[in-house]
Design a protein around this motif. Structure first.
Motif, PDB file in Angstrom:
ATOM      1  N   GLN A 291       1.070  -1.485   0.152  1.00 46.92           N
ATOM      2  CA  GLN A 291       0.411  -0.056  -0.374  1.00 46.92           C
ATOM      3  C   GLN A 291       0.424   1.337  -0.001  1.00 46.92           C
ATOM      4  N   PHE A 292      -0.129   2.419  -0.165  1.00 42.79           N
ATOM      5  CA  PHE A 292       0.997   3.554  -0.289  1.00 42.79           C
ATOM      6  C   PHE A 292       1.184   4.804   0.197  1.00 42.79           C
ATOM      7  N   ASP A 293      -0.304   4.352   1.483  1.00 40.48           N
ATOM      8  CA  ASP A 293      -0.165   5.672   2.161  1.00 40.48           C
ATOM      9  C   ASP A 293       0.883   6.213   2.727  1.00 40.48           C
ATOM     10  N   HIS A 294       1.627   5.893   3.568  1.00 35.79           N
ATOM     11  CA  HIS A 294       2.571   6.516   4.167  1.00 35.79           C
ATOM     12  C   HIS A 294       4.162   5.997   2.924  1.00 35.79           C
ATOM     13  N   VAL A 295       4.257   6.876   1.843  1.00 34.32           N
ATOM     14  CA  VAL A 295       5.233   6.949   1.247  1.00 34.32           C
ATOM     15  C   VAL A 295       4.692   7.919  -0.192  1.00 34.32           C
ATOM     16  N   THR A 296       3.097   8.513   0.302  1.00 37.24           N
ATOM     17  CA  THR A 296       2.261   9.176  -0.146  1.00 37.24           C
ATOM     18  C   THR A 296       3.193  10.860   0.273  1.00 37.24           C
ATOM     19  N   MET A 297       3.285  11.578  -0.438  1.00 40.63           N
ATOM     20  CA  MET A 297       4.053  12.426   0.057  1.00 40.63           C
ATOM     21  C   MET A 297       3.697  13.611  -0.238  1.00 40.63           C
ATOM     22  N   GLY A 298       2.202  13.815  -0.817  1.00 38.93           N
ATOM     23  CA  GLY A 298       1.563  15.365  -0.842  1.00 38.93           C
ATOM     24  C   GLY A 298       0.144  14.958  -2.286  1.00 38.93           C
ATOM     25  N   PRO A 299      -0.064  16.237  -2.507  1.00 38.40           N
ATOM     26  CA  PRO A 299      -0.953  16.164  -3.389  1.00 38.40           C
ATOM     27  C   PRO A 299      -0.482  14.926  -4.527  1.00 38.40           C
ATOM     28  N   ASP A 311       3.358  11.119  10.708  1.00 32.70           N
ATOM     29  CA  ASP A 311       3.104  10.893   9.406  1.00 32.70           C
ATOM     30  C   ASP A 311       3.307   9.396   9.166  1.00 32.70           C
ATOM     31  N   LEU A 312       4.317   9.921   9.294  1.00 33.32           N
ATOM     32  CA  LEU A 312       4.565   8.210   9.636  1.00 33.32           C
ATOM     33  C   LEU A 312       4.564   6.772  10.318  1.00 33.32           C
ATOM     34  N   LYS A 313       4.062   7.469  11.537  1.00 31.45           N
ATOM     35  CA  LYS A 313       3.904   6.370  13.096  1.00 31.45           C
ATOM     36  C   LYS A 313       2.242   6.436  12.176  1.00 31.45           C
ATOM     37  N   ALA A 314       1.479   7.224  12.098  1.00 35.35           N
ATOM     38  CA  ALA A 314       0.001   7.508  12.166  1.00 35.35           C
ATOM     39  C   ALA A 314      -0.280   6.521  11.096  1.00 35.35           C
ATOM     40  N   SER A 315       0.388   6.567   9.800  1.00 33.35           N
ATOM     41  CA  SER A 315       0.389   6.045   8.759  1.00 33.35           C
ATOM     42  C   SER A 315       0.119   4.338   9.287  1.00 33.35           C
ATOM     43  N   LEU A 316       1.546   3.856   9.445  1.00 34.00           N
ATOM     44  CA  LEU A 316       1.641   3.054   9.691  1.00 34.00           C
ATOM     45  C   LEU A 316       1.452   1.730  10.741  1.00 34.00           C
ATOM     46  N   GLY A 317       0.971   3.119  11.995  1.00 35.42           N
ATOM     47  CA  GLY A 317       0.065   2.182  13.225  1.00 35.42           C
ATOM     48  C   GLY A 317      -1.266   2.306  12.860  1.00 35.42           C
ATOM     49  N   ARG A 318      -1.699   2.993  11.637  1.00 41.24           N
ATOM     50  CA  ARG A 318      -3.522   2.651  11.250  1.00 41.24           C
ATOM     51  C   ARG A 318      -3.852   1.635  10.520  1.00 41.24           C
ATOM     52  N   TRP A 319      -2.690   0.939   9.790  1.00 37.45           N
ATOM     53  CA  TRP A 319      -2.328  -0.604   8.958  1.00 37.45           C
ATOM     54  C   TRP A 319      -2.115  -1.584   9.735  1.00 37.45           C
ATOM     55  N   GLN A 320      -1.615  -1.442  10.815  1.00 42.75           N
ATOM     56  CA  GLN A 320      -1.558  -2.419  11.858  1.00 42.75           C
ATOM     57  C   GLN A 320      -2.332  -2.903  12.178  1.00 42.75           C
ATOM     58  N   GLU A 321      -3.434  -2.012  12.665  1.00 40.67           N
ATOM     59  CA  GLU A 321      -4.549  -2.252  13.323  1.00 40.67           C
ATOM     60  C   GLU A 321      -5.486  -2.601  12.430  1.00 40.67           C
ATOM     61  N   GLY A 322      -5.626  -2.080  11.172  1.00 39.55           N
ATOM     62  CA  GLY A 322      -6.596  -2.741  10.828  1.00 39.55           C
ATOM     63  C   GLY A 322      -6.648  -3.797   9.783  1.00 39.55           C
ATOM     64  N   LEU A 323      -4.984  -4.360   9.993  1.00 38.67           N
ATOM     65  CA  LEU A 323      -4.601  -5.799   9.383  1.00 38.67           C
ATOM     66  C   LEU A 323      -4.565  -6.622  10.523  1.00 38.67           C
ATOM     67  N   ALA A 324      -4.944  -5.815  11.986  1.00 44.09           N
ATOM     68  CA  ALA A 324      -4.046  -6.517  13.469  1.00 44.09           C
ATOM     69  C   ALA A 324      -4.235  -8.287  13.747  1.00 44.09           C
ATOM     70  N   LYS A 325      -6.358  -8.547  12.460  1.00 48.02           N
ATOM     71  CA  LYS A 325      -7.072  -9.761  13.431  1.00 48.02           C
ATOM     72  C   LYS A 325      -7.162 -10.053  11.761  1.00 48.02           C
ATOM     73  N   ILE A 326      -7.344  -9.849  10.257  1.00 45.78           N
ATOM     74  CA  ILE A 326      -7.499 -10.101   9.617  1.00 45.78           C
ATOM     75  C   ILE A 326      -6.406 -10.225   8.288  1.00 45.78           C
ATOM     76  N   GLY A 327      -5.467 -10.627   7.538  1.00 38.95           N
ATOM     77  CA  GLY A 327      -4.911 -10.031   6.054  1.00 38.95           C
ATOM     78  C   GLY A 327      -3.260 -10.574   7.087  1.00 38.95           C
ATOM     79  N   TRP A 328      -2.422  -9.475   6.056  1.00 33.98           N
ATOM     80  CA  TRP A 328      -1.493  -9.376   6.363  1.00 33.98           C
ATOM     81  C   TRP A 328      -0.677  -8.512   5.714  1.00 33.98           C
TER      82      TRP A 328
END
Ligand code: TEU
Length: 560
Positions: A291-299, A311-328
């Protein structure tokens, strides 16, 4: 104990062959060159090699424009070289995944040559052909079937004089998009994929695979900056049949294969919700996605804002939480399309080693499969190019031509942007030693070597136990030996701290705690930490109240 797929404890190393190692002195890296470095990769400890495309190609987009999927381009060697690479990687316990580029082919692929030859050719419907927009003469401004912009500047449609119709290319005009609505296209792709698996490939990295299903009504997109072109992505990202196509691919290509495989899909603009569906094992689609959320640098990538750790922490944290139970999750900070992590997220000057190792510590201790891009294990930096003549990447060159030639931007200003975000930052030759061409080639390389190869190179790094290279080796070893690294539950700590990136990984009675100061200043650590100190970077790890610049620590505590 539940068995987990092998790739939950694996580390993947991406090789961009053109820039990795040149064996025949033409200044371009090749497959035999990769063969000479297998022991280097085995010493580093990586489990999988992702090989960027080596197939026959006019090289318009450095091989991401394929004209024969079942042949190795002569510039990279022979099919027998690739067979030998697969065999010798397997002999060392490593796996090889190939780069599957099937959203588009080269315009020199026989399929497209046939398709463009006439409107009634049997392969006409293998690509996206449309007449000029109603009310417009073919070739007149605005006559393109949709207002879509290509990712490489300019319209995403080109007029083909032979038949007077337009063909779609989301990337360069030499990369026509395949029409996946056509079952014959899908079957031809699946047949090719099975052919590679039969030759020993262990899976695929699938290039922009979430673009293969498009909104068949081909709607216009939102205009860009009030100009004639619009954004294509809403009509082509994760289209209506994407899951159907990937489940069909899984059933036709991967199901029942004896050897365990790894399949990762590159997915611009995919969301967490998308990724849960794509990587839910029960759905039999993909194992993980880029996915590209954390490497998207602007508009847009060209309006690059300085990277912020928050921003990096918020993005990676969202993806850790989002795929914690299902997915990888896949875990990456760079690849052949991104700037070097130490230059983009770290400090590539005074704290180059410290910030490279701190960033790697944070990434590799997340839940997911880490990807190491060639040279990041050395702390290689962005290219200090000062002339457009040093650049090679089509995306970069097209952008420069448009920004300077059409928009009238100052060349030096555009070059300053390129030094931050150009894909060529990651494509300068791998730095093996301090010799004139960095040990990459005996000839002048296809793209200039970074002058800092004299200090930053594999030979120097491997001889220095405090180097970035040895830290990557220790991180990879930790993933292989400490189950909590691969499988532990992730919990973010200090979520709002602007500089400290801290989290825990919990598995059974083991808790790993990672604290990292991702800044070039000493910061106060207002967090109780303790236990066995497994790894530390940038400091000595004994100060319980402060973290030095780019000091990262991994603690281990086992209860019971
Ligand atoms: O990249 C897809 C993609 O999204 C890129 O356009 C990326 O977003 C951009 O380059 C960032 O600047 C894949 C390959 O990784 C890339 O090398 C190819 O050029 C592209 O697809 C077309 O095949």
């Amino acid at each position: 104990m539940a068995t987990h797929p092998w790739w939950t404890a694996a580390v993947v190393y991406q090789i961009y062959p053109r820039s990795f190692a040149d064996s025949d002195g033409d200044g371009i890296g090749d497959v035999p060159g990769v063969l000479t470095k297998l022991d280097y990769l085995a010493d580093l400890g990586v489990d999988v090699i992702w090989l960027s495309p080596i197939f026959t190609s006019p090289q318009d987009d450095n091989g991401y424009d394929i004209s024969d999927y079942r042949a190795v381009d002569p510039v990279f060697g022979k099919l027998a070289d690739l067979d030998r690479l697969i065999e010798q990687a397997h002999d060392r316990g490593m796996r090889i995944i190939l780069d599957l580029v099937v959203n588009h082919t080269s315009d020199e692929h026989p399929w497209f040559i046939e398709s463009r030859s006439s409107t009634d050719n049997p392969k006409r419907d293998w690509y996206w052909w449309r007449p000029a927009r109603d009310g417009y003469a073919a070739g007149s401004p605005g006559a393109e079937p949709t207002n879509w912009a290509s990712a490489f500047s300019g319209p995403a449609w080109d007029l083909d004089e032979t038949t007077g119709e337009y063909y779609l290319h989301l990337f360069s005009r030499k990369q026509p998009d395949l029409n996946w609505e056509n079952p014959a296209v899908r079957q031809a792709v699946y047949s090719m994929m099975r052919w590679w698996l039969d030759r020993g490939a262990d899976g695929f990295r699938m290039d922009v695979i979430n673009l293969i299903s498009k909104d068949p009504s081909l709607p216009d997109g939102p205009p860009i900056g009030g100009g004639p072109l619009g954004v294509a992505w809403e009509a082509v990202v994760c289209g209506p049949r994407i899951h159907e196509f990937l489940q069909e691919m899984h059933a036709e290509v991967f199901a029942g294969r004896p050897a365990p495989l790894l399949n990762v899909g590159e997915m611009p603009l995919a969301t967490i919700q998308d990724a849960v569906l794509f990587t839910d094992p029960a759905r039999r689609e993909l194992d993980m996605v880029f996915q590209f959320d954390h490497v998207t640098m602007g508009p847009t990538k060209w309006d690059a804002r300085p990277a912020k750790i928050a921003d990096l922490k918020a993005s990676l944290g969202r993806w850790q939480e989002g795929l914690a139970k299902i997915g990888w999750n896949s875990l990456y900070l760079s690849n052949h399309d991104q700037p070097r992590p130490v230059s983009h997220f770290g400090d590539d000057g005074r704290y180059r080693v410290e910030s490279s190792t701190a960033l790697a510590t944070v990434l590799h201790l997340h839940r997911g499969t880490p990807y190491v891009y060639q040279g990041d294990e050395l702390g290689m930096t962005n290219a200090p190019f000062t002339s457009i003549d040093d650049y090679r990447d089509i995306e970069t060159l097209n952008h420069y031509a448009y920004d300077v030639g059409v928009r009238g931007q100052q060349p030096d200003r555009v070059l300053a942007d390129l030094r931050k975000v150009s894909r060529d930052n990651a494509r300068t030759p791998m730095q093996w030693d301090s010799s004139p061409h960095a040990g990459f080639s005996t000839a002048t390389p296809w793209i200039p070597v970074n002058p800092n190869h004299v200090e930053i190179n594999a030979e120097t790094a491997m001889a220095d136990t405090g180097s970035v290279w040895h830290h990557y080796r220790r991180l990879i070893e930790l993933r292989h030996t400490e189950r909590a690294v691969a499988l532990g539950d992730f919990t973010m700590l200090l979520p709002d701290h602007p500089h400290i990136y801290a989290f825990t990984r919990q598995l059974d009675d083991v808790t790993l705690t990672v604290v990292a100061n991702l800044s070039s200043s000493t910061v106060e650590l207002d967090l109780a930490v303790g236990g066995e100190l497994l790894l530390v970077t940038g400091g000595v790890g004994t100060d319980s109240t402060h973290l030095k610049p780019w000091e990262a620590r991994i603690y281990r505590r086992a209860v019971g």
